[in-house]
Structures are given as structure tokens and as C-alpha cells.
Design an enzyme around this catalytic site. Structure first.
Site, short mmCIF file in Angstrom:
data_model
loop_
_atom_site.label_atom_id
_atom_site.label_comp_id
_atom_site.label_asym_id
_atom_site.label_seq_id
_atom_site.Cartn_x
_atom_site.Cartn_y
_atom_site.Cartn_z
N ASP A 36 0.83 -1.20 0.00
CA ASP A 36 0.00 0.00 0.00
C ASP A 36 0.87 1.25 0.00
O ASP A 36 1.78 1.40 0.82
CB ASP A 36 -0.90 0.01 1.24
CG ASP A 36 -1.86 1.19 1.25
OD1 ASP A 36 -2.91 1.10 0.60
OD2 ASP A 36 -1.53 2.20 1.89
N TYR A 41 3.03 10.22 -1.12
CA TYR A 41 4.03 9.78 -0.14
C TYR A 41 5.44 9.99 -0.67
O TYR A 41 5.76 9.61 -1.78
CB TYR A 41 3.84 8.30 0.20
CG TYR A 41 2.59 7.95 0.93
CD1 TYR A 41 1.84 8.89 1.61
CD2 TYR A 41 2.13 6.63 0.95
CE1 TYR A 41 0.68 8.54 2.30
CE2 TYR A 41 0.98 6.27 1.63
CZ TYR A 41 0.26 7.22 2.30
OH TYR A 41 -0.90 6.87 2.96
N HIS A 122 -8.04 9.05 -1.68
CA HIS A 122 -7.34 9.23 -0.41
C HIS A 122 -8.20 9.93 0.64
O HIS A 122 -8.10 9.64 1.83
CB HIS A 122 -6.05 10.02 -0.65
CG HIS A 122 -4.98 9.76 0.35
ND1 HIS A 122 -3.64 9.92 0.09
CD2 HIS A 122 -5.03 9.32 1.63
CE1 HIS A 122 -2.93 9.60 1.15
NE2 HIS A 122 -3.75 9.25 2.09
N SER A 152 -10.87 6.00 1.19
CA SER A 152 -10.17 6.19 2.45
C SER A 152 -10.64 7.47 3.11
O SER A 152 -10.79 8.51 2.44
CB SER A 152 -8.65 6.25 2.19
OG SER A 152 -7.93 6.37 3.39
N ASN A 153 -10.89 7.40 4.41
CA ASN A 153 -11.27 8.59 5.19
C ASN A 153 -12.59 9.21 4.71
O ASN A 153 -12.73 10.44 4.67
CB ASN A 153 -10.15 9.64 5.14
CG ASN A 153 -8.82 9.08 5.59
OD1 ASN A 153 -8.69 8.56 6.69
ND2 ASN A 153 -7.81 9.16 4.72
N GLN A 178 -10.66 2.20 3.72
CA GLN A 178 -9.43 2.30 4.50
C GLN A 178 -9.55 3.45 5.50
O GLN A 178 -9.74 4.61 5.12
CB GLN A 178 -8.21 2.55 3.61
CG GLN A 178 -6.92 2.60 4.39
CD GLN A 178 -5.68 2.83 3.54
OE1 GLN A 178 -4.73 3.48 3.98
NE2 GLN A 178 -5.66 2.30 2.33
#
Length: 314
Positions: A36, A41, A122, A152-153, A178
Site C-alpha cells: 500500500d 508519499y 485518499h 479512504s477517510n 481504509q
């Protein structure tokens, strides 16, 4: 296969290439499947203020390991890359059709692959019409560059709205969530201060949702709370978890870990992966020791009595 995802967030920045390659090799050799990362990042670790270093490192690893791509499932994310250095979280790429198109093309190039097994939004982008975001992801799923879509979130009502729109448009909808989760629980209404994302925590409602929608796979990030379970003075438990329930839960973890001859961190991972619904923890192993802890924990089977002992503590 082990029920674990290796988090590659700081591979290529804080964690150097040689160490990252060694950890990736050991993870795959041990039967690890999910890797992942995200296109942003790790922007906070790089002097440019932009991300992409983790994806680039994984691309070099794939290039130097012929055949390894077929042994893993690759997940990356879109939505949180800063528009300029220092602009996160207020100004990020978002989830417009144009942003998704550009980010996916860049991620595929960095990674040196032709498809992403699980592509994450994300975080929610409320400035873009949801129909546009759903259609953009659906277009790439139809083209074969996305195997699955994850969120995610996200607030659950937004998840359901996206699923409904996907059904209306005849495109692929989300099949994974996620969020952050661990054995310790924060005090109510302090999550905004303890975490980066308002809806970034698995709640009882999320667990109930996943249990009754088994097609939705749950992934949990920060399951080991950055080493806080191991009594590290440099990694204290966040003040959001400072309440009597934490004291009681840590004591039960300590007692049971001593009884089983394991660590509290390994026990937390066993609790996560063996529950109902089962949760796939994302562990950002930075050393061989941490990777061993993650692999050992996810393969530890708890008896119904041991699980009840952990669950009955509030």
C-alpha cells in the site's frame, strides 16, 4: 497468504532504498500480498514538498525483481498530493476527472506497471461533484487500469452515495474502505484533533456496515499506533486516548500477551485480523524486527475465550 498489507509510505524517503528493498523482499518471501502506498508519499519528508518517492522506489524494486509484480497486489491513492509545497491540507489535487486522469497516469509511470489492483480515493473531495469522481474512476476501471476502487477517510453516507451513483452510471463502485483503527479507542469527539482526517476512524457503525456488506473489505492504517503498544518513551499514546478505558485495555493486553508469550503489538494484530468482520491491517514496517512482529501477529490465532477477554473491556 497473510492478512496484512505492507505500508510503503516512507520507503524512498526516511527509509533508504537498500533497507526498503530488503523489507519488500522479506515480506513477499513470507507470503505477503498487499503493498500500500500513495502518490503523495512522502511529501513531508522530501525537500521539494511533493510526493511520489514511494511509488518511484517501488517502480525500481519491480524493475529489479522480474516476476514479482505477479506475486503482489498493488494499492496506491489519489487526492492528497499538495498543489504546491506547504499547501496541504487546504490545497490538494482533489478528485476531479482531470486530477484523477493525471494522477493515475503518473502513478502507473512511476511504478512501471500497466494497472493498479486497488486504487484509493485518499480522502473525500466535496468541491467536485460526486458524479464526476465516480465517472472518472469508472472510466479507468472499464479500461483495465484499475482493478478495484477503494475509499479512504470517507463518511459512510458518502460511500453509499458513491455506490448508488456507480450503479446508476453502470460503472464500478467502491469495494474497500481504509480508515484508522486499533485496539485502543480515542475519546468521543476528539478525533479531529488526534488525526488528520475527520472521518478517518473505524467506528461501530463502520464495523456493522462491513459485516452486512461483505463485499466491502476493511483496511486499517496505523493499527500499532507508531509503536505506542511497546512502552517506547519516544512513542507515547496520544492524549486523545487518555481515559480509563485505555488503562484497562492495556492491562488486559499485557496480561494476555504474557500468558501467550507474545507482544502486545502482535496481539493487537491478531485481534484485528481474526475478528468479525476481519480487518486487513496496514503496517509500515521500517525494520526487519517490526516486519517479523507484523507477520507473527497476523498469523496468531486467538481462541473465542481469549477474544472475548479482549472484547469485554470497555
Amino acid at each position: 497468504m497473510v492478512n496484512l498489507a505492507l505500508g510503503a509510505m516512507e520507503y524512498g524517503t526516511r527509509i533508504d532504498e537498500q533497507t526498503s528493498f530488503r523489507l519488500l523482499d522479506a515480506y513477499v518471501d513470507a507470503g505477503g500480498e498487499w503493498i500500500d502506498t500513495a502518490n503523495c508519499y512522502a511529501f513531508w519528508q522530501d525537500p521539494t514538498g511533493h510526493g511520489g518517492q514511494s511509488e518511484e522506489l517501488l517502480g525500481r524494486w519491480f524493475a529489479q525483481r522480474p516476476g514479482v509484480r505477479d506475486r503482489v497486489k498493488l494499492a496506491t491513492k489519489v487526492g492528497c498530493e499538495p498543489l504546491w509545497p506547504g499547501s496541504w491540507p487546504e490545497h490538494t489535487e482533489g478528485l476531479s476527472s482531470k486530477a484523477i486522469d493525471a494522477a493515475l497516469e503518473t502513478s502507473l509511470r512511476r511504478l512501471g506497471v500497466d494497472h493498479i489492483d486497488l486504487y484509493w480515493a485518499h480522502r473525500d473531495d466535496r468541491s467536485t461533484p460526486l458524479e464526476e469522481t465516480v465517472a472518472a474512476f469508472g472510466k479507468h476501471a472499464a479500461a483495465g487500469t484499475i482493478g478495484r476502487l477503494g475509499l479512504s477517510n470517507y463518511a459512510l453516507w458518502r460511500v453509499e452515495r458513491m455506490r448508488g451513483l456507480a450503479a446508476e452510471l453502470g460503472v464500478m463502485g467502491p469495494s474497500a474502505l481504509q480508515l484508522r483503527y486499533s485496539y485502543l479507542q480515542p475519546r468521543p469527539l476528539v478525533r479531529d484533533h488526534a488525526h488528520d482526517h475527520r472521518f478517518g476512524w473505524i467506528t461501530d457503525e463502520v464495523l456493522d456496515y462491513a459485516q452486512h456488506n461483505p463485499e466491502q473489505q476493511l483496511f486499517a492504517y496505523s493499527p500499532l499506533m507508531s509503536g505506542a503498544y511497546e512502552n517506547r518513551p519516544d512513542r507515547p499514546v496520544h492524549e486523545a486516548f487518555d481515559h480509563p478505558g485505555t488503562t484497562r485495555r492495556l492491562q488486559v493486553l499485557t496480561d494476555l500477551a504474557t500468558e501467550l508469550g507474545t507482544t502486545r503489538s502482535e496481539l493487537v494484530l491478531a485481534w484485528l485480523t481474526g475478528g468479525s468482520p476481519a480487518i486487513t491491517p496496514i503496517v509500515g514496517a521500517s525494520t526487519p524486527q517490526y516486519l517479523t512482529t507484523a507477520l507473527t501477529g497476523t498469523q496468531l490465532d486467538l481462541t473465542p475465550e481469549q477474544r472475548e477477554q479482549l472484547d469485554e473491556v470497555w
